[in-house]
Design a protein around this motif. Structure first.
Motif, PDB file in Angstrom:
ATOM      1  N   ARG A 140       1.559   6.966  -6.776  1.00 11.35           N
ATOM      2  CA  ARG A 140       0.541   7.948  -7.131  1.00 11.35           C
ATOM      3  C   ARG A 140       1.003   9.369  -6.806  1.00 11.35           C
ATOM      4  NH1 ARG A 140      -4.354   4.370  -4.489  1.00 11.35           N
ATOM      5  NH2 ARG A 140      -4.799   3.086  -6.334  1.00 11.35           N
ATOM      6  N   GLU A 141       1.753   9.519  -5.728  1.00 11.70           N
ATOM      7  CA  GLU A 141       2.190  10.841  -5.307  1.00 11.70           C
ATOM      8  C   GLU A 141       3.237  11.425  -6.246  1.00 11.70           C
ATOM      9  OE1 GLU A 141       3.470  10.185  -1.321  1.00 11.70           O
ATOM     10  OE2 GLU A 141       1.449  10.259  -0.484  1.00 11.70           O
ATOM     11  N   SER A 149       0.825  -1.208   0.000  1.00  8.59           N
ATOM     12  CA  SER A 149       0.000   0.000   0.000  1.00  8.59           C
ATOM     13  C   SER A 149       0.861   1.261   0.000  1.00  8.59           C
ATOM     14  CB  SER A 149      -0.938   0.006   1.210  1.00  8.59           C
ATOM     15  OG  SER A 149      -0.212   0.042   2.419  1.00  8.59           O
ATOM     16  N   GLN A 150       2.001   1.224   0.716  1.00  7.42           N
ATOM     17  CA  GLN A 150       2.910   2.366   0.709  1.00  7.42           C
ATOM     18  C   GLN A 150       3.504   2.591  -0.672  1.00  7.42           C
ATOM     19  OE1 GLN A 150       5.793   1.523   3.730  1.00  7.42           O
ATOM     20  NE2 GLN A 150       4.379   1.909   5.432  1.00  7.42           N
ATOM     21  N   ARG A 172       0.828   4.150  -2.848  1.00  8.94           N
ATOM     22  CA  ARG A 172       0.647   5.551  -2.473  1.00  8.94           C
ATOM     23  C   ARG A 172       1.791   6.402  -3.008  1.00  8.94           C
ATOM     24  NH1 ARG A 172       0.924   8.071   3.661  1.00  8.94           N
ATOM     25  NH2 ARG A 172       0.963  10.242   3.009  1.00  8.94           N
TER      26      ARG A 172
END
Length: 450
Positions: A23-24, A16-17, A20
């Motif tokens: 996407r960032e 999940s990290q 994330r």
């Protein structure tokens, strides 16, 4: 038998990290694709064994569509050649010094050795590394025309040169497809065929200006420009940087880079960076994170608080969607955001929208709603929410609003700390009372603007 679920949870958190993070960084990838970066470093970086790691990171930038021009220095390597020949060693800290015939020969040897090392690093193709399948070609040559520095303050600088002309068309042609990097050595040539030793910092700065680079990145043994408390100043406007140079409280190495950074920005380079090469991945951290890792010099500060435009709709939706999904915000269709766009304010940094807020006035009651106050998770806890609030309050006062209200289900303490007090549905404007969603049971906070 007990089953240890900790490793499974750690694996899921790791995935999940990663998602994330990916996407960032996407907005930065979009912003810099097709742009040109000039990356400059001295021979100290190579001496300290950082070259292979740097090349892997540069390979990644190239794969993302960023065009690269590399400029290298060779001070320590020249000194080593001089030492082996029993000659005085005086090439250090980028200081311009006279170059005699023997020193120039050492400079040529050092430059050639480093060029081969760089080419070898870009030729790596090891599996499971950023260099796998990279196929990046390194192009070097006589792109730089040089002239002698001459005699300054009574000192004859002999074969020390300065940049006279840069073949910008040839450099741009070499990098335009994004599969090649141009490598510039600290040796330039005059129209008569004479060779001159060039200062790496001046060469990198002149090149960035001439080709209209988006960024000039200096990799240094220093960490960047420090504040009085010893912390790194992440962003400096050019005028402030000039003041710091006049105060003369910066170490010699950083001063050299800062002077050239100021010159580059003054002549049109959008951003210059002074980064510590001793920190693994410093180039990636600086480019793809909001806070960065070193010092960036810009004409003006990059944080831009402004009214939203039609081009910002997609960014606003991307900020809102996660909070709509978890129930923090009421879902808003794209058409509604487009209709109410003039009510939105956005926070922009380096071309990336990372915060927004909206102000909905109710003129009859002299009230207004603060809505959609959002700061991207990566940039929270740095005062951006406070900045947006102050801006919204300023807009409200100009509209002669007496009371500002906000509805929230999860951030009550944030509003209480900023002067809001609990209210009730009956305290809202009549139109808002009618549209109040009682199933959400949002808490109401009101602030007196008088």
């Amino acid at each position: 038998m007990e089953i240890d679920t900790s490793s499974v949870e750690e694996h899921e958190n790791s995935k999940s990290q990663f998602v994330r993070w990916f996407r960032e960084v996407a907005p930065y990838v979009h912003a810099f694709r097709g742009k040109t970066f000039v990356v400059a470093f001295g021979g100290e970086l190579i001496q300290d064994g950082v070259l292979n790691t740097l090349v892997q990171d540069l390979s990644l930038l190239s794969a993302l569509g960023i065009r690269l021009v590399l400029v290298y220095g060779s001070g320590p390597q020249i000194n080593e050649q001089l030492r082996l020949k029993g000659l005085p060693q005086n090439f250090n800290n980028g200081i311009v010094i006279p170059t005699n015939t023997a020193a120039l020969e050492c400079a040529k040897e050092a430059a050639g050795e480093i060029r081969l090392d760089i080419e070898a690093s870009f030729s790596q193709g090891l599996p499971n590394t950023p260099m796998s399948h990279s196929q990046i070609k390194v192009i070097s040559g006589n792109f730089i025309t040089a002239s002698p520095v001459g005699v300054l303050n009574g000192i004859d600088f002999q074969l020390t040169g300065k940049v006279r002309k840069i073949d910008t068309e040839a450099i741009k042609f070499a990098i335009e497809k994004g599969t090649s990097v141009v490598l510039l050595s600290p040796i330039g040539f005059s129209p008569t065929g004479d060779a001159f030793h060039l200062e790496m910092e001046e060469l990198a700065t002149s090149t960035a200006i001439a080709i209209g680079a988006e960024k000039l990145i200096f990799l240094s043994s220093s960490e960047g420009v420090k504040n009085a408390d010893g912390s790194i100043n992440p962003e400096i406007a050019r005028a402030k940087a000039e003041t710091l140079l006049q105060d003369n409280n910066i170490d010699t190495t950083t001063t050299k880079f800062l002077k050239n950074s100021v010159m580059a920005v003054k002549k049109g380079v959008a951003r210059t960076h002074i980064l510590p090469y001793g920190i693994d991945g410093s180039v990636l951290l600086e480019i793809f994170t909001h806070g960065g890792i070193g010092t960036m010099v810009v004409e003006d500060n990059l944080d831009d608080l402004r009214e939203a435009s039609i081009d910002d709709v997609g960014a606003i939706i991307s900020l809102i969607e996660p909070l709509e999904s978890d129930g923090t915000l009421v879902p808003r269709p794209k058409s509604l955001i487009e209709r109410d766009l003039e009510k939105f304010t956005v926070l922009e940094h380096d071309g990336v929208i990372y915060g927004c807020a909206a102000l909905y006035p109710f003129p009859i009651e002299k009230m207004a709603e603060l809505a959609c106050l959002i700061v991207h998770p990566e940039w929270q806890s740095s005062g951006e929410g406070e900045l947006l609030l102050r801006h919204i309050e300023s807009r409200a006062k100009k509209m002669k609003i007496d009371r500002l209200f906000a509805l929230t289900t999860r951030t009550s303490h944030w509003f209480l700390k900023r002067g809001f007090v609990r209210g009730s549905v009956k305290d809202l404007p009549k139109e808002k009372q009618i549209n109040y969603n009682r199933s959400r049971n949002s808490l109401i906070f009101i602030k007196n603007m008088k």
